[in-house]
Motif scaffolding. Structure first.
Motif, PDB file in Angstrom:
ATOM      1  N   GLU B 104     -53.885 -61.016 -14.205  1.00 16.05           N
ATOM      2  CA  GLU B 104     -54.902 -61.215 -14.576  1.00 16.05           C
ATOM      3  C   GLU B 104     -55.358 -62.435 -13.470  1.00 16.05           C
ATOM      4  OE1 GLU B 104     -56.862 -59.543 -17.904  1.00 16.05           O
ATOM      5  OE2 GLU B 104     -58.893 -60.954 -17.666  1.00 16.05           O
ATOM      6  N   HIS B 105     -54.818 -63.726 -14.248  1.00 17.31           N
ATOM      7  CA  HIS B 105     -54.955 -64.968 -14.297  1.00 17.31           C
ATOM      8  C   HIS B 105     -54.808 -65.383 -13.409  1.00 17.31           C
ATOM      9  CE1 HIS B 105     -54.601 -65.090 -19.029  1.00 17.31           C
ATOM     10  NE2 HIS B 105     -55.545 -63.946 -19.297  1.00 17.31           N
ATOM     11  N   ASN B 106     -53.787 -64.966 -12.713  1.00 16.52           N
ATOM     12  CA  ASN B 106     -53.646 -65.493 -11.175  1.00 16.52           C
ATOM     13  C   ASN B 106     -55.348 -64.608 -10.486  1.00 16.52           C
ATOM     14  OD1 ASN B 106     -50.100 -65.091 -11.752  1.00 16.52           O
ATOM     15  ND2 ASN B 106     -50.473 -66.732 -10.531  1.00 16.52           N
ATOM     16  N   ILE B 107     -55.236 -63.784 -10.709  1.00 14.83           N
ATOM     17  CA  ILE B 107     -56.413 -63.480  -9.915  1.00 14.83           C
ATOM     18  C   ILE B 107     -58.203 -64.330 -10.144  1.00 14.83           C
ATOM     19  CG2 ILE B 107     -57.971 -61.363  -9.215  1.00 14.83           C
ATOM     20  CD1 ILE B 107     -54.728 -59.969  -9.658  1.00 14.83           C
ATOM     21  N   ILE B 108     -57.524 -64.735 -11.600  1.00 17.92           N
ATOM     22  CA  ILE B 108     -58.815 -65.523 -11.785  1.00 17.92           C
ATOM     23  C   ILE B 108     -59.074 -67.054 -10.877  1.00 17.92           C
ATOM     24  CG2 ILE B 108     -59.996 -66.414 -13.990  1.00 17.92           C
ATOM     25  CD1 ILE B 108     -59.445 -63.887 -15.401  1.00 17.92           C
ATOM     26  N   TRP B 109     -57.349 -67.284 -10.988  1.00 15.80           N
ATOM     27  CA  TRP B 109     -57.230 -68.632 -10.361  1.00 15.80           C
ATOM     28  C   TRP B 109     -57.622 -68.858  -9.047  1.00 15.80           C
ATOM     29  CZ3 TRP B 109     -54.602 -71.899 -13.485  1.00 15.80           C
ATOM     30  CH2 TRP B 109     -54.235 -73.324 -13.274  1.00 15.80           C
ATOM     31  N   PHE B 110     -57.284 -67.305  -8.435  1.00 12.39           N
ATOM     32  CA  PHE B 110     -57.801 -67.238  -6.549  1.00 12.39           C
ATOM     33  C   PHE B 110     -59.738 -67.309  -6.587  1.00 12.39           C
ATOM     34  CE2 PHE B 110     -58.982 -64.137  -3.390  1.00 12.39           C
ATOM     35  CZ  PHE B 110     -59.196 -65.671  -2.049  1.00 12.39           C
ATOM     36  N   VAL B 111     -59.675 -66.593  -7.469  1.00  7.33           N
ATOM     37  CA  VAL B 111     -61.449 -65.810  -7.385  1.00  7.33           C
ATOM     38  C   VAL B 111     -62.144 -67.667  -7.187  1.00  7.33           C
ATOM     39  CG1 VAL B 111     -63.299 -64.977  -8.064  1.00  7.33           C
ATOM     40  CG2 VAL B 111     -61.472 -64.211  -7.233  1.00  7.33           C
ATOM     41  N   VAL B 112     -61.372 -68.591  -8.626  1.00  6.72           N
ATOM     42  CA  VAL B 112     -62.225 -68.918  -9.161  1.00  6.72           C
ATOM     43  C   VAL B 112     -62.087 -70.949  -7.766  1.00  6.72           C
ATOM     44  CG1 VAL B 112     -62.620 -71.345 -10.607  1.00  6.72           C
ATOM     45  CG2 VAL B 112     -62.128 -69.035 -11.609  1.00  6.72           C
ATOM     46  N   LEU B 113     -60.733 -71.021  -6.977  1.00  3.62           N
ATOM     47  CA  LEU B 113     -60.931 -71.787  -6.510  1.00  3.62           C
ATOM     48  C   LEU B 113     -61.495 -71.695  -4.671  1.00  3.62           C
ATOM     49  CD1 LEU B 113     -57.075 -72.394  -6.649  1.00  3.62           C
ATOM     50  CD2 LEU B 113     -58.842 -73.716  -7.977  1.00  3.62           C
ATOM     51  N   SER B 149     -49.627 -86.109  -8.646  1.00  7.89           N
ATOM     52  CA  SER B 149     -48.449 -85.041  -9.197  1.00  7.89           C
ATOM     53  C   SER B 149     -49.220 -83.878 -10.217  1.00  7.89           C
ATOM     54  CB  SER B 149     -47.270 -84.983  -9.664  1.00  7.89           C
ATOM     55  OG  SER B 149     -46.732 -84.400 -10.677  1.00  7.89           O
ATOM     56  N   LEU B 150     -49.720 -82.784  -9.553  1.00  7.57           N
ATOM     57  CA  LEU B 150     -49.916 -81.827 -10.393  1.00  7.57           C
ATOM     58  C   LEU B 150     -50.178 -81.929 -12.142  1.00  7.57           C
ATOM     59  CD1 LEU B 150     -50.900 -78.527  -9.108  1.00  7.57           C
ATOM     60  CD2 LEU B 150     -53.093 -80.687 -10.520  1.00  7.57           C
ATOM     61  N   ALA B 151     -48.304 -82.163 -12.546  1.00  2.93           N
ATOM     62  CA  ALA B 151     -47.710 -82.914 -13.749  1.00  2.93           C
ATOM     63  C   ALA B 151     -48.860 -83.796 -14.288  1.00  2.93           C
ATOM     64  CB  ALA B 151     -46.492 -82.945 -14.263  1.00  2.93           C
ATOM     65  N   VAL B 152     -48.598 -85.101 -13.774  1.00  2.00           N
ATOM     66  CA  VAL B 152     -49.498 -86.235 -14.191  1.00  2.00           C
ATOM     67  C   VAL B 152     -50.919 -85.576 -14.381  1.00  2.00           C
ATOM     68  CG1 VAL B 152     -50.824 -88.327 -13.501  1.00  2.00           C
ATOM     69  CG2 VAL B 152     -48.537 -87.451 -13.214  1.00  2.00           C
ATOM     70  N   THR B 153     -51.617 -84.943 -13.190  1.00  4.81           N
ATOM     71  CA  THR B 153     -53.236 -84.294 -13.659  1.00  4.81           C
ATOM     72  C   THR B 153     -52.989 -83.728 -15.289  1.00  4.81           C
ATOM     73  OG1 THR B 153     -53.162 -84.409 -11.414  1.00  4.81           O
ATOM     74  CG2 THR B 153     -55.320 -83.002 -12.504  1.00  4.81           C
ATOM     75  N   ALA B 197     -60.009 -78.870 -14.670  1.00  4.49           N
ATOM     76  CA  ALA B 197     -58.763 -79.699 -13.394  1.00  4.49           C
ATOM     77  C   ALA B 197     -57.806 -78.957 -12.653  1.00  4.49           C
ATOM     78  CB  ALA B 197     -57.319 -79.386 -14.353  1.00  4.49           C
ATOM     79  N   ALA B 198     -57.558 -78.098 -12.441  1.00  6.30           N
ATOM     80  CA  ALA B 198     -57.531 -77.076 -10.999  1.00  6.30           C
ATOM     81  C   ALA B 198     -58.664 -77.664  -9.627  1.00  6.30           C
ATOM     82  CB  ALA B 198     -56.966 -75.620 -11.121  1.00  6.30           C
ATOM     83  N   SER B 199     -59.592 -77.246 -10.435  1.00  6.81           N
ATOM     84  CA  SER B 199     -60.464 -77.393  -9.119  1.00  6.81           C
ATOM     85  C   SER B 199     -61.238 -78.993  -8.959  1.00  6.81           C
ATOM     86  CB  SER B 199     -61.870 -76.704  -9.633  1.00  6.81           C
ATOM     87  OG  SER B 199     -62.623 -75.211 -10.518  1.00  6.81           O
ATOM     88  N   TRP B 200     -60.697 -79.692 -10.406  1.00  7.76           N
ATOM     89  CA  TRP B 200     -60.883 -81.032  -9.960  1.00  7.76           C
ATOM     90  C   TRP B 200     -60.575 -81.661  -8.802  1.00  7.76           C
ATOM     91  CZ3 TRP B 200     -57.248 -84.906 -12.044  1.00  7.76           C
ATOM     92  CH2 TRP B 200     -57.831 -86.282 -11.798  1.00  7.76           C
ATOM     93  N   ARG B 201     -58.408 -81.298  -8.528  1.00  5.81           N
ATOM     94  CA  ARG B 201     -58.080 -81.957  -7.667  1.00  5.81           C
ATOM     95  C   ARG B 201     -57.952 -80.750  -6.329  1.00  5.81           C
ATOM     96  NH1 ARG B 201     -53.538 -79.245  -5.923  1.00  5.81           N
ATOM     97  NH2 ARG B 201     -51.949 -80.573  -5.141  1.00  5.81           N
ATOM     98  N   VAL B 254     -54.432 -71.371   2.524  1.00  4.57           N
ATOM     99  CA  VAL B 254     -54.086 -72.467   1.159  1.00  4.57           C
ATOM    100  C   VAL B 254     -54.337 -72.378  -0.230  1.00  4.57           C
ATOM    101  CG1 VAL B 254     -54.473 -75.190   0.317  1.00  4.57           C
ATOM    102  CG2 VAL B 254     -53.633 -74.757   2.444  1.00  4.57           C
ATOM    103  N   THR B 255     -55.851 -71.926  -0.454  1.00  2.87           N
ATOM    104  CA  THR B 255     -56.192 -71.158  -1.601  1.00  2.87           C
ATOM    105  C   THR B 255     -55.481 -70.211  -2.695  1.00  2.87           C
ATOM    106  OG1 THR B 255     -57.864 -71.880  -0.632  1.00  2.87           O
ATOM    107  CG2 THR B 255     -58.248 -71.145  -2.720  1.00  2.87           C
ATOM    108  N   ILE B 256     -54.861 -69.138  -1.741  1.00  2.00           N
ATOM    109  CA  ILE B 256     -54.173 -68.254  -2.225  1.00  2.00           C
ATOM    110  C   ILE B 256     -52.196 -68.199  -2.769  1.00  2.00           C
ATOM    111  CG2 ILE B 256     -52.306 -66.185  -1.425  1.00  2.00           C
ATOM    112  CD1 ILE B 256     -54.675 -65.914   0.602  1.00  2.00           C
ATOM    113  N   ILE B 257     -52.211 -69.595  -1.586  1.00  2.00           N
ATOM    114  CA  ILE B 257     -50.934 -70.126  -1.917  1.00  2.00           C
ATOM    115  C   ILE B 257     -50.586 -70.539  -3.674  1.00  2.00           C
ATOM    116  CG2 ILE B 257     -49.459 -71.992  -0.995  1.00  2.00           C
ATOM    117  CD1 ILE B 257     -49.514 -70.978   1.266  1.00  2.00           C
ATOM    118  N   GLU B 258     -51.885 -71.624  -3.959  1.00  2.00           N
ATOM    119  CA  GLU B 258     -51.890 -72.803  -4.650  1.00  2.00           C
ATOM    120  C   GLU B 258     -52.208 -71.543  -6.280  1.00  2.00           C
ATOM    121  OE1 GLU B 258     -52.975 -75.836  -5.499  1.00  2.00           O
ATOM    122  OE2 GLU B 258     -51.716 -76.229  -3.710  1.00  2.00           O
ATOM    123  N   ALA B 259     -53.016 -70.080  -5.900  1.00  2.00           N
ATOM    124  CA  ALA B 259     -53.427 -69.784  -6.712  1.00  2.00           C
ATOM    125  C   ALA B 259     -52.395 -68.627  -7.670  1.00  2.00           C
ATOM    126  CB  ALA B 259     -54.301 -68.372  -6.439  1.00  2.00           C
TER     127      ALA B 259
END
Lengths: 437, 326
Positions: B104-113, B149-153, B197-201, B254-259
């Protein structure tokens, strides 16, 4: 190769130099276990003067303390300890492949199920011959901890530290609190602290393991050591009414825990005890590391988790123990035996404890004269215990505790009412994991 | 090549050409000169080594993890691999309390992005494309999070979200008992906190992609639409946006891959504890460690692989079809 005085400035030999106990740049050897193992095998094929040792003591204080032990061993026996230090967490994550590959002769590890697991997988050598010599130095509880499931010895303990409820003497004095010895007294104390504007119990579970400590304390106080061990070994059922009772007790105490613990690390939680905003904190004695001010540290004290069931009283102490194991096929067997015999002496312990005062000796013969009051109390508590436990993730299968118990306990903390379905889910997952090998 | 010829000629001269053969032989020789033995070895190595590496590191490992998904294995010795059929998947779908939340969270991640940073990135790109003053400065500012880097983010945003000492709670006084906001721990909050934070990037990333797309829009199109009397919104909606179609495809992929690969930010943030479970984190938790559940972890990896393929295959089919048509 061995006699380069300028070795320290040259990367290659500097490791050897360090291994002789001079100390310094062990970072070099950190990421290259294979290389160093190869060097060990080629160099020590006929080299009976070296014992290789894989170390997880990557923090400055323990690293220096261990180096001093090996230096003393060198003076005594003429044998060099070739140390291969790896980052503490990396060492744990790679332990599987490390022990299956070309491991060092001796390696740092933890007592308990975690040690027995590798012994049962034949990735460690039994060391009964060592224990024939060092046995007298240790109390029975430590002997029990050092044996594999087959009854043979696989482990030499070096130091240990207790889990307990830590508090500030000045805070207790100011409010006139008494150290609680029963469950009811503990709950009453929490109530009073809340009234006095304190956070009764500091708590942070962001790293997911501190909650296990609370579970352990309540469970072995309520159901006793034997049941706790059976539960950890996957033999007792998580749906047993006894486990349910443990969680019920925990739920009773939860309202007195610090808010927002899921986002807080243990270090941050400890700060609330340092700043006297919290009344108590259930943690290992390493909490003292957060008391950087000497006056604050002198003010720190602790008491054993109160009695819940009078049948068991306070007979069990949670005391994680760290020490050494021997890999499956050490290259220098004689050297290894000598080293472990030395590590099992009170002498080696006192060298270590001089450098690291947050822990106490595993041996009952170690010199305790230089102990701080906190160390003395910790030592008494451990040596007076009828049984010692390690910690949930050392007493049980690590895959079970990390993939099932850590999230499950966090779920319980979020929703203490859903404990029945949670426990049956734990039990189902436990069965498949413990059945898998 | 010239040195090749010089070295060859004396040799050719040494052997007298027999009769009429030279014509044919020269052709053959020319062919050989085009690909000498050394060339062939070089080419063979150039194609062969990567192929071997690719097969070994991508295909063999992927197939091995698919095979392992039907076993239990603690990673110690090959003889401890036990065949269990579909058990891992059965457990995963029924008993694992983290699995469905993770999906569910992976899907939410995609939808939000796709719903928040993507339009925002497009908006910023359109504004910057107008060559307003200091546009370089804005461009750099918005793109900066992508460089990190996302880790730094993750570390940076932790300083903001830390419930005791973080920026937000300190400002609004939500770090006292009684009214406490646990941005990192509260399962109803933490996913959204991380998604900010993810959207910020992601916004900066999208902005750069769209900016590149907008640079490719023919200026005469704008001119024509303004001559036709279209206002700015009409121009964008009817002229510019349709020409951005290829960019939109890239953005979607790109967004699907990110999610699907979301991991680092969450791992730094709270290791995928309650409320932020992700498939990638479940895989890591099961496989990495001192006594690993490699079979079980592989089963989760296979689920992630199937989801990825379900997304990628239609995309590839569509792309190849387009190429064939062209």
């Amino acid at each position: 190769m061995h006699n380069t005085p300028s070795g320290l400035s040259v990367p290659g030999p500097s490791r050897r130099t360090l291994l002789r106990g001079i100390g310094g740049a062990a970072a070099l050897s950190a990421g290259i276990p294979l290389l160093s193992a190869c060097a060990g095998s080629s160099g020590s094929g006929g080299d009976a003067k070296t014992v290789t040792l894989g170390s997880n003591a990557s923090d400055a204080v323990p690293k220096k303390a261990f180096a001093e032990i090996y230096a003393a061993f060198k003076t005594k026996s003429g044998l060099t300890v070739d140390v291969n230090t790896k980052d503490h967490n990396t060492f744990q994550e790679q332990i599987n492949s490390y022990l299956q590959g070309t491991p060092d002769d001796v390696f740092n590890w933890f007592a308990g199920y975690r040690m027995q697991f590798f012994a049962a997988k034949k990735l460690a050598s039994p060391i009964d011959d060592v224990w024939a010599k060092i046995g007298d130095n240790f109390p029975d509880a430590m002997k029990k901890l050092s044996k594999g499931e087959d009854g043979k010895y696989y482990f030499v303990p070096l130091y240990t530290y207790p889990w307990a409820l830590f508090y500030r003497k000045s805070v207790f004095k100011q409010h006139g609190y008494q150290v609680p010895t029963t469950w009811d007294q503990l709950v009453a104390l929490c109530k009073q602290m809340k009234k006095d504007g304190l956070v009764p119990i500091a708590f942070g579970d962001k790293d997911a393991w501190p909650a296990m400590g609370t579970f352990d304390q309540i469970n072995f106080r309520l159901n006793g050591y034997d049941f706790h061990v059976e539960l950890m070994a996957g033999k007792a059922s998580w749906t047993d009414a006894k486990v349910k009772a443990t969680f019920d007790h925990w739920a009773e105490l939860l309202p007195y825990h610090q808010d927002g613990f899921m986002g807080r690390t243990w270090q941050d939680a400890a700060q609330t005890l340092v700043s006297k905003k919290a009344g108590m904190y259930l943690l290992g004695s390493f909490v003292a590391q957060q008391f950087t001010n000497k006056a604050d540290l002198d003010d720190l004290d602790f008491f054993a988790f109160p009695e819940i069931n009078s049948a068991f009283g306070q007979d069990t102490v949670e005391a994680p123990t760290d020490g050494f194991m021997v890999s499956k096929a050490p290259k220098n067997k004689d050297g290894v035996t000598k080293l472990l015999e030395f590590l099992g002496t009170p002498e080696a312990e006192s060298i270590y404890l001089k450098a690291d005062s947050s822990v106490v000796a595993a041996s009952s013969k170690a010199d305790t004269s230089s102990y701080t009051p906190l160390q003395k109390k910790a030592y008494e508590m451990i040596s007076g215990a009828k049984s010692l436990t390690q910690f949930m993730d050392r007493d049980s299968r690590p895959d079970f505790t990390s993939t099932v118990m850590q999230p499950a306990l966090q779920k319980f903390l979020q929703n203490p009412k859903g404990v029945d379905s949670l426990l049956s889910n734990i039990e189902r997952q436990k069965k498949t994991i413990f059945a898998s090998s | 090549m010239s040195s090749d010829i010089t070295t060859k000629t004396p040799e050719a001269a040494a052997v007298p050409p027999p009769g009429r053969a030279p014509e044919k032989k020269r052709v053959a020789q020319g062919h050989r000169r085009l690909l000498t033995r050394r060339d062939r070895i070089t080419l063979g190595l150039m194609a062969g080594v990567p192929t071997v590496l690719h097969v070994a590191l991508v295909w063999v490992t992927a197939l091995a993890s698919i095979a392992l998904a039907f076993t239990t294995w603690d990673g110690i010795g090959f003889d401890s691999i036990k065949w269990v059929g579909l058990d891992n998947f059965k457990q995963l779908f029924t008993d694992n309390p983290q699995f469905w939340p993770a999906v569910e969270h992976n899907i939410i991640w995609f939808v939000v992005l796709i719903l928040i940073p993507t339009p925002l990135g497009l908006f910023l790109a359109v504004q910057l494309d107008k060559k307003i003053r200091f546009s370089r400065v804005y461009q750099t500012a918005f793109f900066l999070p992508v460089v990190m880097s996302l880790a730094v983010t993750g570390f940076v945003w932790q300083l903001i979200y830390n419930p005791d000492t973080g920026l937000i709670n300190s400002l609004i006084g939500a770090n006292k008992p009684g009214h406490y906001i646990d941005w990192i721990g509260d399962p109803h909050l933490n996913l959204w906190a991380i998604l900010v934070a993810a959207s910020w990037r992601h916004t900066g990333y999208m902005m750069i992609l769209y900016l590149a797309g907008l640079k490719g829009v023919d200026p005469s199109l704008r001119e024509a639409s303004s001559l036709d009397g279209a206002n700015e919104w009409q121009t964008f909606k009817n002229v510019i946006f349709p020409t951005l179609r290829p960019t939109n495809t890239v953005v979607l992929v790109v967004t699907i891959i990110e999610a699907l690969r979301a991991f680092d930010l969450v791992f730094v943030f709270n290791k995928g504890a309650q409320g932020t479970e992700l498939l990638s984190i479940l895989i890591t938790n099961n496989i990495i460690g001192e006594s690993s559940r490699i079979g079980y972890g592989s089963a989760i990896a296979v689920v992630l692989l199937v989801i990825s393929l379900a997304v990628i295959i239609p995309y590839l089919i569509a792309t190849f079809r387009k190429e064939r048509r062209a």
